[in-house]
Design a protein around this motif. Structure first.
Motif, short mmCIF file in Angstrom:
data_model
loop_
_atom_site.label_atom_id
_atom_site.label_comp_id
_atom_site.label_asym_id
_atom_site.label_seq_id
_atom_site.Cartn_x
_atom_site.Cartn_y
_atom_site.Cartn_z
N ASP A 2 54.25 23.79 58.23
CA ASP A 2 53.84 23.15 56.34
C ASP A 2 55.40 22.41 55.82
O ASP A 2 55.11 20.91 55.45
CB ASP A 2 54.55 24.08 55.00
CG ASP A 2 54.87 24.22 53.91
OD1 ASP A 2 53.45 23.20 53.08
OD2 ASP A 2 55.70 24.44 52.89
N LEU A 3 56.63 22.77 56.92
CA LEU A 3 57.70 21.33 56.44
C LEU A 3 58.14 21.18 57.58
O LEU A 3 58.02 22.52 58.71
CB LEU A 3 58.62 22.36 55.12
CG LEU A 3 60.28 21.71 55.80
CD1 LEU A 3 59.60 19.94 54.30
CD2 LEU A 3 61.06 22.28 54.36
N ILE A 4 58.82 19.90 58.42
CA ILE A 4 58.80 19.56 59.45
C ILE A 4 60.72 19.22 58.86
O ILE A 4 60.75 18.65 58.74
CB ILE A 4 58.28 18.71 60.38
CG1 ILE A 4 56.91 18.61 60.13
CG2 ILE A 4 58.65 18.10 61.53
CD1 ILE A 4 56.02 17.38 60.82
N ILE A 5 61.43 20.37 59.96
CA ILE A 5 62.95 19.61 60.14
C ILE A 5 63.31 18.55 61.18
O ILE A 5 62.90 20.04 62.30
CB ILE A 5 63.30 20.70 59.75
CG1 ILE A 5 63.55 21.53 58.58
CG2 ILE A 5 65.28 20.60 59.50
CD1 ILE A 5 63.72 20.78 56.86
N PRO A 6 63.32 18.04 61.19
CA PRO A 6 63.76 17.30 63.04
C PRO A 6 65.01 17.66 62.89
O PRO A 6 65.82 17.65 62.33
CB PRO A 6 63.61 15.73 62.85
CG PRO A 6 62.96 15.60 61.27
CD PRO A 6 63.32 16.60 60.03
N ILE A 7 65.39 17.69 64.30
CA ILE A 7 66.58 17.69 64.49
C ILE A 7 67.34 17.46 66.31
O ILE A 7 66.20 17.01 66.79
CB ILE A 7 66.96 19.89 65.18
CG1 ILE A 7 66.52 19.75 65.81
CG2 ILE A 7 66.98 20.97 64.25
CD1 ILE A 7 66.02 21.92 66.27
N HIS A 8 68.12 17.38 67.11
CA HIS A 8 68.49 16.91 68.07
C HIS A 8 68.04 15.70 68.08
O HIS A 8 67.94 14.65 68.98
CB HIS A 8 67.62 17.82 69.14
CG HIS A 8 68.57 18.01 70.53
ND1 HIS A 8 69.09 16.55 71.52
CD2 HIS A 8 68.95 19.12 71.19
CE1 HIS A 8 68.62 17.44 72.76
NE2 HIS A 8 69.62 18.33 72.35
N PHE A 9 69.14 14.92 66.82
CA PHE A 9 68.40 13.77 66.95
C PHE A 9 70.55 12.62 66.75
O PHE A 9 70.06 11.44 67.19
CB PHE A 9 68.09 12.67 66.53
CG PHE A 9 67.60 13.19 65.02
CD1 PHE A 9 68.66 12.35 64.02
CD2 PHE A 9 67.28 14.31 64.44
CE1 PHE A 9 68.66 12.46 63.24
CE2 PHE A 9 67.31 14.80 62.59
CZ PHE A 9 67.82 14.20 62.44
N ASP A 10 70.90 13.46 66.25
CA ASP A 10 71.90 12.54 65.70
C ASP A 10 73.78 13.10 66.37
O ASP A 10 74.54 12.26 66.08
CB ASP A 10 72.58 13.38 64.74
CG ASP A 10 72.62 15.01 64.24
OD1 ASP A 10 72.32 15.87 65.35
OD2 ASP A 10 72.75 15.81 63.42
N LEU A 11 73.94 13.63 67.32
CA LEU A 11 75.05 14.18 67.29
C LEU A 11 75.18 12.50 69.29
O LEU A 11 77.16 12.30 68.74
CB LEU A 11 75.19 15.13 68.43
CG LEU A 11 76.64 15.86 68.46
CD1 LEU A 11 77.69 15.59 67.14
CD2 LEU A 11 76.50 17.48 68.89
N PHE A 12 74.76 12.67 69.43
CA PHE A 12 75.31 11.65 70.68
C PHE A 12 74.38 10.35 71.11
O PHE A 12 73.28 10.63 71.20
CB PHE A 12 75.06 12.69 72.06
CG PHE A 12 75.40 13.55 72.65
CD1 PHE A 12 77.23 13.88 71.91
CD2 PHE A 12 74.86 14.80 72.83
CE1 PHE A 12 77.47 15.36 72.67
CE2 PHE A 12 75.28 15.98 72.36
CZ PHE A 12 76.21 16.47 72.53
N SER A 13 74.98 9.40 71.23
CA SER A 13 75.01 8.13 71.17
C SER A 13 73.66 7.76 72.10
O SER A 13 72.75 7.17 71.70
CB SER A 13 76.01 6.98 70.92
OG SER A 13 76.33 6.33 72.02
N THR A 14 73.63 8.18 73.03
CA THR A 14 72.94 7.52 74.16
C THR A 14 71.88 8.63 74.54
O THR A 14 71.51 8.70 75.61
CB THR A 14 74.09 8.14 75.39
OG1 THR A 14 74.23 9.68 75.79
CG2 THR A 14 75.04 6.91 75.60
#
Length: 283
Positions: free
Chosen positions: A237-249
């Motif tokens: 029903d609802l997607i929450i994206p994660i694991h894309f924000d903390l490390f620039s590389t």
């Protein structure tokens, strides 16, 4: 930490004061794969993959994994959490510094990790309750029913006893079903399991993988396209994206995720969370 959303004492006070009614749940984004969940009064509070220190870069000054923003909470602020659930033993998911500090201030927190890494964790927090998470063996933490499911990061890995080293978790609480995938790619087996579970909310990585990151030992995940197509296939029903924000590389631009949704699945619900943000989901 400057910004719209709370951090530190203000954030933990918000967590404490938040009251959840029937058929709802509240969760907070802690950055990377860290998610703090709160159900109704009797359900308690659980947290997934908290990385709340700078331990990776402090232990290796040459590492490429340097935080893009400071932790929104200090580990000791999670002293009242009923359960800490870890998906696998990479430092941004199982952070010994975070775990040790939570254990220092709380004797009541249950620590849950994949069965193959229980013995190594016991050496770090020898006096704490540690539950070995095993595929399809459900357990309860207060009102949360939790069922581990294998994760492929990027392959399925098992120990000598056949226990999976990397897991996601199905969560059932207060009438809501949620799926925290941990780090994983899409597999046919995962599609079948999640489709049967029918989660209302799914927390999915979108940073992807490629040859050059693989060559540096950076293990990959779903891409933004795969996360979206996966969600549509299993009926999230609802997607929450994660694991894309903390490390620039090791990032992916979340705008690509939104653009792909807009063109391919314009009616699919999603929410992009920033660190420290609260979201209340009602069924």
């Amino acid at each position: 930490m400057e910004g719209t959303y709370k951090s530190g004492d203000l954030l933990i006070k918000e967590v404490i004061k938040t009251q959840i009614q029937e058929d709802a749940i509240s969760f907070w984004n802690l950055g990377q794969a860290g998610i703090l969940m709160k159900g109704s009064k009797d359900d308690g509070l659980i947290c997934f993959d908290p990385y709340l220190t700078n331990s990776i870069e402090e232990e290796d000054s040459e590492t490429e994994f340097k935080r893009a923003f400071p932790p929104v909470l200090s580990p000791e602020m999670l002293r009242d959490v009923n359960g800490i659930l870890v998906t696998h033993d990479h430092g941004d998911h199982l952070d010994p510094a975070t775990i040790k500090e939570i254990a220092r201030v709380s004797n009541d927190t249950m620590f849950v990790v994949p069965a193959p890494i229980v013995s190594s964790l016991k050496k770090k927090i020898p006096n704490q309750s540690i539950l070995p998470a095993i595929d399809n063996e459900a357990f309860f933490i207060n009102g949360f029913k939790i069922t581990p499911v294998p994760a492929a990061h990027t392959d399925y890995e098992v120990d000598s006893r056949g226990n999976y080293k990397m897991l996601g978790y199905f969560i059932e609480v207060n009438g809501i079903r949620l799926f925290h995938s941990g780090d994983t790619v899409v597999t046919e087996s995962l599609i079948e399991k999640v489709k049967e579970f029918k989660p209302h909310v799914a927390f999915l990585p979108i940073n992807g993988r490629d040859y050059f990151r693989n060559s540096r030992g950076v293990i990959g995940n779903m891409s933004f396209r795969e996360a979206v197509d996966f969600s549509a296939t299993v009926g999230v029903d609802l997607i929450i994206p994660i694991h894309f924000d903390l490390f620039s590389t090791n990032r992916e631009n979340p705008a690509y995720f939104v653009d792909y949704l807009f063109h391919q699945y314009p009616n699919q619900k999603f929410h992009m969370m920033v660190p420290g943000e609260r979201f209340i989901y009602h069924k």
